[in-house]
Design an enzyme around this catalytic site. Structure first.
Site, PDB file in Angstrom:
ATOM      1  N   MET A   1      43.786 118.143  23.701  1.00 47.11           N
ATOM      2  CA  MET A   1      42.993 119.152  24.432  1.00 47.11           C
ATOM      3  C   MET A   1      41.573 118.612  24.546  1.00 47.11           C
ATOM      4  O   MET A   1      40.629 119.124  23.934  1.00 47.11           O
ATOM      5  CB  MET A   1      43.049 120.486  23.668  1.00 47.11           C
ATOM      6  CG  MET A   1      44.385 121.190  23.834  1.00 47.11           C
ATOM      7  SD  MET A   1      44.655 122.466  22.602  1.00 47.11           S
ATOM      8  CE  MET A   1      45.316 121.460  21.278  1.00 47.11           C
TER       9      MET A   1
ATOM     10  N   MET B   1      51.579 126.020  28.183  1.00 43.98           N
ATOM     11  CA  MET B   1      50.788 126.808  27.231  1.00 43.98           C
ATOM     12  C   MET B   1      51.118 128.285  27.426  1.00 43.98           C
ATOM     13  O   MET B   1      51.024 128.815  28.533  1.00 43.98           O
ATOM     14  CB  MET B   1      49.282 126.607  27.456  1.00 43.98           C
ATOM     15  CG  MET B   1      48.727 125.264  27.037  1.00 43.98           C
ATOM     16  SD  MET B   1      49.112 124.727  25.360  1.00 43.98           S
ATOM     17  CE  MET B   1      48.462 126.064  24.364  1.00 43.98           C
TER      18      MET B   1
ATOM     19  N   SER C   1      52.992 123.308  14.327  1.00 47.64           N
ATOM     20  CA  SER C   1      51.619 122.865  14.598  1.00 47.64           C
ATOM     21  C   SER C   1      50.813 122.798  13.302  1.00 47.64           C
ATOM     22  O   SER C   1      50.599 123.809  12.629  1.00 47.64           O
ATOM     23  CB  SER C   1      50.939 123.824  15.565  1.00 47.64           C
ATOM     24  OG  SER C   1      49.552 123.543  15.560  1.00 47.64           O
TER      25      SER C   1
ATOM     26  N   MET D   1      41.290 118.665  19.555  1.00 48.61           N
ATOM     27  CA  MET D   1      40.387 119.476  20.397  1.00 48.61           C
ATOM     28  C   MET D   1      38.980 118.908  20.355  1.00 48.61           C
ATOM     29  O   MET D   1      38.497 118.532  19.282  1.00 48.61           O
ATOM     30  CB  MET D   1      40.333 120.911  19.873  1.00 48.61           C
ATOM     31  CG  MET D   1      41.686 121.577  19.774  1.00 48.61           C
ATOM     32  SD  MET D   1      41.492 123.245  19.134  1.00 48.61           S
ATOM     33  CE  MET D   1      43.212 123.763  19.082  1.00 48.61           C
TER      34      MET D   1
ATOM     35  N   ASP E   1      47.302 118.964  17.107  1.00 39.83           N
ATOM     36  CA  ASP E   1      46.394 119.510  18.123  1.00 39.83           C
ATOM     37  C   ASP E   1      45.008 118.890  18.016  1.00 39.83           C
ATOM     38  O   ASP E   1      44.267 119.166  17.070  1.00 39.83           O
ATOM     39  CB  ASP E   1      46.271 121.027  17.933  1.00 39.83           C
ATOM     40  CG  ASP E   1      47.527 121.766  18.367  1.00 39.83           C
ATOM     41  OD1 ASP E   1      47.940 121.591  19.525  1.00 39.83           O
ATOM     42  OD2 ASP E   1      48.091 122.511  17.540  1.00 39.83           O
TER      43      ASP E   1
ATOM     44  N   HIS F   1      53.591 118.758  15.424  1.00 41.39           N
ATOM     45  CA  HIS F   1      52.674 118.979  16.543  1.00 41.39           C
ATOM     46  C   HIS F   1      51.239 118.842  16.052  1.00 41.39           C
ATOM     47  O   HIS F   1      50.825 119.496  15.097  1.00 41.39           O
ATOM     48  CB  HIS F   1      52.915 120.375  17.123  1.00 41.39           C
ATOM     49  CG  HIS F   1      52.173 120.664  18.383  1.00 41.39           C
ATOM     50  ND1 HIS F   1      52.588 120.218  19.619  1.00 41.39           N
ATOM     51  CD2 HIS F   1      51.039 121.360  18.604  1.00 41.39           C
ATOM     52  CE1 HIS F   1      51.740 120.635  20.554  1.00 41.39           C
ATOM     53  NE2 HIS F   1      50.779 121.330  19.958  1.00 41.39           N
TER      54      HIS F   1
HETATM   55  C1  DX5 Z   1      46.580 126.141  20.630  1.00 39.77           C
HETATM   56  C2  DX5 Z   1      47.351 124.973  20.106  1.00 39.77           C
HETATM   57  C3  DX5 Z   1      48.616 125.390  19.492  1.00 39.77           C
HETATM   58  C4  DX5 Z   1      48.444 126.279  18.281  1.00 39.77           C
HETATM   59  C5  DX5 Z   1      49.627 127.172  18.203  1.00 39.77           C
HETATM   60  O1  DX5 Z   1      45.505 125.700  21.373  1.00 39.77           O
HETATM   61  O2  DX5 Z   1      47.675 124.071  21.143  1.00 39.77           O
HETATM   62  O3  DX5 Z   1      49.458 124.290  19.195  1.00 39.77           O
HETATM   63  O4  DX5 Z   1      48.302 125.569  17.080  1.00 39.77           O
HETATM   64  O5  DX5 Z   1      49.442 128.082  17.187  1.00 39.77           O
HETATM   65  P1  DX5 Z   1      50.264 129.444  17.126  1.00 39.77           P
HETATM   66  O6  DX5 Z   1      51.709 129.094  17.032  1.00 39.77           O
HETATM   67  O7  DX5 Z   1      49.720 130.110  15.914  1.00 39.77           O
HETATM   68  O8  DX5 Z   1      49.959 130.208  18.398  1.00 39.77           O
HETATM   69 ZN    ZN Z   2      49.265 122.550  20.774  1.00 41.64          ZN
END
Ligand code: DX5
Ligand code: ZN
Length: 217
Positions: free
Chosen positions: A70, A139, A10, A39, A37, A35
């Site tokens: 997200m 998740m 990520s 938000m 993310d 990955h």
């Molecule tokens: C959280 C994200 C994840 C996050 C994971 O809302 O969707 O992808 O970056 O990070 P770690 O591996 O540090 O939990």
């Molecule tokens: Zn994620």
């Protein structure tokens, strides 16, 4: 021996001042996807970045972009993220009023489509959805932030999802996101996970490329 999982680091935990450098490091690593993310500060209590940054990531990435939206009503932005360079788009069950329509829109855009479940959403909600999914993302933390603690109930959910997919769509992949480390990776794969997302475990490691190898094995 169980098969090796795909690893999707990520970028949320990458150094945004040196994003190109971190992407090059991942290009040279044994990771499979990147990955990404996204938000919106409404669906989750944090804002990360949108299409312009995804476009920059795409410019340097040599691996498929696994874009985790997200955001509320993600159906509004499917073509935008396709144009920015997404190869896979996952949307939250909890953020879509017309999930079936949104998943079809992702596939019609020529991308792989996946649905994401928050920790509070049971696997049974996907009975009428998994048929059209290329992947399901579970998740294992409440979405919004990197570096949170893994929720142990996820192991059981992975097993339940595997059973559902065996019945309804055996080719659909199971991805797990949040708190994944070298300590729980093996158990997740044994439970049936195919893709592991890892943010802080990779980027806070003194040797990220070695950690990616360790997560795979
Ligand atoms: C959280 C994200 C994840 C996050 C994971 O809302 O969707 O992808 O970056 O990070 P770690 O591996 O540090 O939990
Ligand atoms: Zn994620």
């Amino acid at each position: 021996m169980s098969k090796l999982p795909l690893i999707s680091p990520s970028l949320l935990s990458a150094d945004f001042g040196n994003l190109q450098r971190d992407i090059e490091m991942l290009n040279q690593s044994q990771c499979d996807w990147l990955h990404v993310d996204v938000m919106d500060g409404i669906f989750v209590p944090n804002i990360s970045f949108g299409q312009p940054i995804v476009k920059h990531i795409k410019k340097h990435a040599r691996k498929p972009l696994d874009v985790h939206l997200m955001i509320m009503d993600p159906g509004r932005y499917i073509n935008d993220f396709r144009d920015a360079g997404a190869d896979i788009i996952t949307v939250h069950y909890e953020a879509c009023t017309h999930l079936d329509r949104t998943l079809h829109a992702i596939k019609d855009a020529g991308l792989k489509a996946g649905v994401v479940l928050n920790p509070h959403s049971p696997v049974s909600l996907l009975e009428d959805t998994v048929q059209i999914c290329d992947l399901v993302l579970l998740m294992s933390v409440n979405p919004g932030f990197g570096g949170q603690k893994f929720i142990d109930n996820t192991f059981e959910k992975v097993r339940q999802l595997r059973a559902l997919l065996d019945r309804k769509n055996p080719h659909c992949l199971i991805e797990v996101d949040g708190g994944v480390t070298t300590d729980n990776a093996h158990q997740l794969v044994e439970a049936g996970a195919d893709v592991l997302v890892a943010g802080s475990a990779v980027f806070k490691s003194p040797d990220p490329q070695q950690t990616i190898i360790a997560l795979k094995q």
